[in-house]
Design a protein around this motif. Sequence first.
Motif, PDB file in Angstrom:
ATOM      1  N   ILE A  31      33.491 134.967 -12.176  1.00  7.67           N
ATOM      2  CA  ILE A  31      34.610 134.212 -11.634  1.00  7.67           C
ATOM      3  C   ILE A  31      35.623 133.905 -12.740  1.00  7.67           C
ATOM      4  N   ALA A  32      36.897 133.922 -12.400  1.00 13.26           N
ATOM      5  CA  ALA A  32      37.957 133.628 -13.367  1.00 13.26           C
ATOM      6  C   ALA A  32      38.045 132.133 -13.634  1.00 13.26           C
ATOM      7  N   GLY A  33      38.483 131.793 -14.840  1.00 13.41           N
ATOM      8  CA  GLY A  33      38.724 130.392 -15.178  1.00 13.41           C
ATOM      9  C   GLY A  33      37.494 129.690 -15.718  1.00 13.41           C
ATOM     10  N   THR A  34      37.393 128.406 -15.430  1.00 12.79           N
ATOM     11  CA  THR A  34      36.264 127.581 -15.874  1.00 12.79           C
ATOM     12  C   THR A  34      35.576 126.978 -14.663  1.00 12.79           C
ATOM     13  N   PRO A  35      34.285 126.673 -14.774  1.00 14.72           N
ATOM     14  CA  PRO A  35      33.554 126.158 -13.608  1.00 14.72           C
ATOM     15  C   PRO A  35      33.935 124.727 -13.268  1.00 14.72           C
ATOM     16  N   PRO A  36      33.711 124.316 -12.014  1.00 18.55           N
ATOM     17  CA  PRO A  36      33.885 122.904 -11.676  1.00 18.55           C
ATOM     18  C   PRO A  36      32.832 122.071 -12.397  1.00 18.55           C
ATOM     19  N   ASP A  37      33.000 120.766 -12.424  1.00 20.50           N
ATOM     20  CA  ASP A  37      32.033 119.925 -13.127  1.00 20.50           C
ATOM     21  C   ASP A  37      30.735 119.817 -12.324  1.00 20.50           C
ATOM     22  N   ARG A  38      29.723 119.245 -12.949  1.00 24.55           N
ATOM     23  CA  ARG A  38      28.388 119.195 -12.338  1.00 24.55           C
ATOM     24  C   ARG A  38      28.383 118.425 -11.024  1.00 24.55           C
ATOM     25  N   ASP A  39      29.074 117.295 -10.986  1.00 26.04           N
ATOM     26  CA  ASP A  39      29.078 116.490  -9.764  1.00 26.04           C
ATOM     27  C   ASP A  39      29.672 117.272  -8.593  1.00 26.04           C
ATOM     28  N   ARG A  40      30.711 118.040  -8.875  1.00 26.93           N
ATOM     29  CA  ARG A  40      31.348 118.829  -7.817  1.00 26.93           C
ATOM     30  C   ARG A  40      30.412 119.939  -7.336  1.00 26.93           C
ATOM     31  N   MET A  41      29.726 120.602  -8.260  1.00 27.83           N
ATOM     32  CA  MET A  41      28.779 121.646  -7.879  1.00 27.83           C
ATOM     33  C   MET A  41      27.594 121.054  -7.119  1.00 27.83           C
ATOM     34  N   ARG A  42      27.124 119.899  -7.567  1.00 27.78           N
ATOM     35  CA  ARG A  42      26.001 119.264  -6.876  1.00 27.78           C
ATOM     36  C   ARG A  42      26.393 118.907  -5.440  1.00 27.78           C
ATOM     37  N   ALA A  43      27.587 118.380  -5.261  1.00 25.67           N
ATOM     38  CA  ALA A  43      28.058 118.034  -3.923  1.00 25.67           C
ATOM     39  C   ALA A  43      28.182 119.279  -3.050  1.00 25.67           C
ATOM     40  N   ARG A  44      28.637 120.381  -3.654  1.00 21.85           N
ATOM     41  CA  ARG A  44      28.750 121.637  -2.906  1.00 21.85           C
ATOM     42  C   ARG A  44      27.384 122.111  -2.430  1.00 21.85           C
ATOM     43  N   ILE A  45      26.374 122.043  -3.311  1.00 22.94           N
ATOM     44  CA  ILE A  45      25.027 122.467  -2.944  1.00 22.94           C
ATOM     45  C   ILE A  45      24.464 121.584  -1.837  1.00 22.94           C
ATOM     46  N   ALA A  46      24.660 120.276  -1.943  1.00 18.14           N
ATOM     47  CA  ALA A  46      24.166 119.359  -0.913  1.00 18.14           C
ATOM     48  C   ALA A  46      24.792 119.675   0.442  1.00 18.14           C
ATOM     49  N   ASP A  47      26.080 120.005   0.435  1.00 18.16           N
ATOM     50  CA  ASP A  47      26.772 120.336   1.682  1.00 18.16           C
ATOM     51  C   ASP A  47      26.232 121.633   2.277  1.00 18.16           C
TER      52      ASP A  47
END
Length: 454
Positions: A31-47
């Motif tokens: 993926i291009a750029g930089t990853p989202p922060d951990r809290d954002r990724m964790r929220a994505r996984i929970a969803d």
Amino acid sequence: MAGLHPLDTGFLELEEADRHISLGIGVVAVIAGTPPDRDRMRARIADIADRQPRLRQRVRRSQWDLGAPAWVDDPAFDPDHHLRWTALPEPGDERVLRELIASELEQRLDPDRPLWRCLVIERLAGERWAIMIQAHHAMVDGISGVSLLESFCDSTDSGRKMPSATTPGRLGALHLASRALRLSMQAPGLALSMARSLAPVVWAAAGPGAPSSFNGSIGRQRRYAIARAGLPEVQAIGAAFGATVNDVAVAAITAAYRAVLRRRGETPTDTMRVLIPRSMRGQRAKHVLDNRVSAMLAELPIEVDDPVDRLVAVRRRVASQRDSGAAEAEKTVLALAEWLPFPAVAWALRFVVHYPQRGVAALATNVPGPRRRLTLDSRPVLELLPCMPIAMRLRTTIAILSYTDQLVFGITGDYDSTPDIDVLSAGIEHGLAELLMRAQAAATTPPLERGPAE
């Protein structure tokens, strides 16, 4: 609670029978750029886990195998158990990424938790990052594995609840009764048809095969390599010689194995059998996390020197296997197995996975990926890399995945017995280049100068 199908259970038994293997299927998105922060990724996984209940379920085995293993809700489910973070060391190039992927393919998924994980990979060269999604083969096949990766990406329909796998326990009693009646009435004809269709395949897999350095014991460590092709170029080759994209891909793989054998000092004259999984998944079941695959065995024409003749031979042999009915017969066997007492099924599965097969030398699977460009948190997904495990004495597997206009071959090999895995990747690309050159030459040759049509 949902019971596992016999094929899903077989993958669990296969891993339990060999301490050297891990049966996690993976897809890496660069993926291009930089990853989202951990809290954002964790929220994505929970969803995602809220929309796909299977991600919150672990496998529970019954005592003394009196019943099939079952998917049960994990009361301790926590997204943090499944989300990990790492960064590539300098220089962060493809070689370093491949080494990380190989290392991840060696690690088993935790059997006490839902059988999947997500790894965020930072500091790829060229201002990129990656995400690797792995799930156990008991939970996904190639198509549903790619669908799982897509669920991590942005979607215009993010609120859609993903369908769950249908199991006998969820079917109505009337449907169950009618299905049982149909099976009992069809049993004599099915038995004869299955025996006729499966006998050659069973003998090819279980019978003695020609000695091959691609079939043998497997260690714990892995190697991983990548070959790439433009999908339009592969389609052009197919159009020039009346072949499918899958035929062209298998012909390139054949050229690559031929090149490795010659490099190893082995004469590529003996039969080389390759297992080719075949999807039995309908479009409506694309997002269901389970296995809906059958398989066919094809003999690679590694003895054929001319690239076009090799492609023609591949096309004929694959078509012959596809038309033999073996895949449909295998599907019927698995359907019938769901009606047998599970102790008998478990015993049969364990016998199969402990049997040291020597008739098959490799596995190659072609998975159609998304044609649209994906994004994750508004960052463009540049490339998808498929990652298949190895098992049952198959020292190499090749997963072919399409994404937009690209075709990627992800090659997994046993570390000790496949030090020349880069020859395989280079051989695939060279084999495709040869075929493209011949296709272009055929397109510019006047009709009277061409040879007779096949």
